[in-house]
Scaffold this active site. Structure first.
Site, mmCIF file in Angstrom:
data_model
loop_
_atom_site.group_PDB
_atom_site.id
_atom_site.type_symbol
_atom_site.label_atom_id
_atom_site.label_comp_id
_atom_site.label_asym_id
_atom_site.label_seq_id
_atom_site.Cartn_x
_atom_site.Cartn_y
_atom_site.Cartn_z
ATOM 1 N N VAL A 1 0.911 -1.153 0.000
ATOM 2 C CA VAL A 1 0.000 0.000 0.000
ATOM 3 C C VAL A 1 0.947 1.198 0.000
ATOM 4 C CG1 VAL A 1 -1.780 1.279 1.241
ATOM 5 C CG2 VAL A 1 -1.830 -1.239 1.223
ATOM 6 N N PRO A 2 1.123 1.844 -1.155
ATOM 7 C CA PRO A 2 2.255 2.743 -1.377
ATOM 8 C C PRO A 2 2.140 4.139 -0.757
ATOM 9 C CG PRO A 2 0.903 2.662 -3.329
ATOM 10 C CD PRO A 2 0.304 1.680 -2.361
ATOM 11 N N CYS A 3 2.248 4.219 0.548
ATOM 12 C CA CYS A 3 2.206 5.512 1.234
ATOM 13 C C CYS A 3 3.398 6.384 0.850
ATOM 14 C CB CYS A 3 2.116 5.333 2.742
ATOM 15 S SG CYS A 3 3.370 4.254 3.456
ATOM 16 N N HIS A 4 4.464 5.762 0.346
ATOM 17 C CA HIS A 4 5.632 6.539 -0.083
ATOM 18 C C HIS A 4 5.303 7.422 -1.281
ATOM 19 C CE1 HIS A 4 5.784 2.742 -2.349
ATOM 20 N NE2 HIS A 4 6.334 3.449 -3.332
ATOM 21 N N ARG A 5 4.209 7.168 -1.961
ATOM 22 C CA ARG A 5 3.818 7.966 -3.132
ATOM 23 C C ARG A 5 3.017 9.209 -2.753
ATOM 24 N NH1 ARG A 5 1.816 2.684 -6.499
ATOM 25 N NH2 ARG A 5 3.869 1.728 -6.682
#
Length: 151
Positions: free
Chosen positions: A114-118
């Site tokens: 779940v790409p919270c880094h984006r």
């Protein structure tokens, strides 16, 4: 709950599953290599992502959190590989303050997948809850080709 370690360029991660779904991903070595079909699939996908061979994860996930947290995780999961969105953009979509989005991103139980880094702040980089903090966020974004704004 079955747990499995996987070494990546972003550090050693351990993935946790329950009832056929991924429920957690954290940095650090668990020392476990539990047998599980879903963990086999998760490790293979994380290794493919790490090698630059996978852009979208296809895993059953279970976010054990509030409806709001699940909504934010859904919004983060909709951000394509190589792209970013701001807290404010997601906040506008969901109808909540940007600060709430930041808190939900920081509580993401399954980072990378779940790409919270984006998710970025209005003025650029913000924190990252994974090991290594902002440096790891930058490494993930560069890996995805979304780091050109840093140059």
């Amino acid at each position: 709950m079955p747990v499995r370690d996987v070494d990546t360029q972003f550090g050693t991660l351990h993935v946790t599953a329950q009832d056929g779904a991924i429920i957690g991903l954290n940095w650090g070595k668990s020392g476990r290599r539990d047998a599980s079909d879903i963990l086999d699939k998760a490790v293979a996908q994380l290794q493919a992502y790490d090698a630059g061979e996978l852009q979208a994860f296809d895993l059953p996930l279970r976010i054990d959190a509030s409806e709001f947290q699940r909504d934010v995780c859904d919004a983060m999961s909709a951000i394509p590989f190589g792209y970013t969105r701001t807290y404010g953009e997601i906040a506008k979509d969901i109808g909540v303050p940007a600060q709430a989005i930041g808190q939900a991103c920081g509580a993401n139980p399954i980072p990378i997948i779940v790409p919270c880094h984006r998710v970025m702040g209005a003025k650029g980089l913000t924190g990252f809850s994974g090991a290594g903090g902002v440096e790891t966020k930058v490494a993930l974004l560069r890996h995805e080709g979304a780091g050109s704004f840093l140059i």
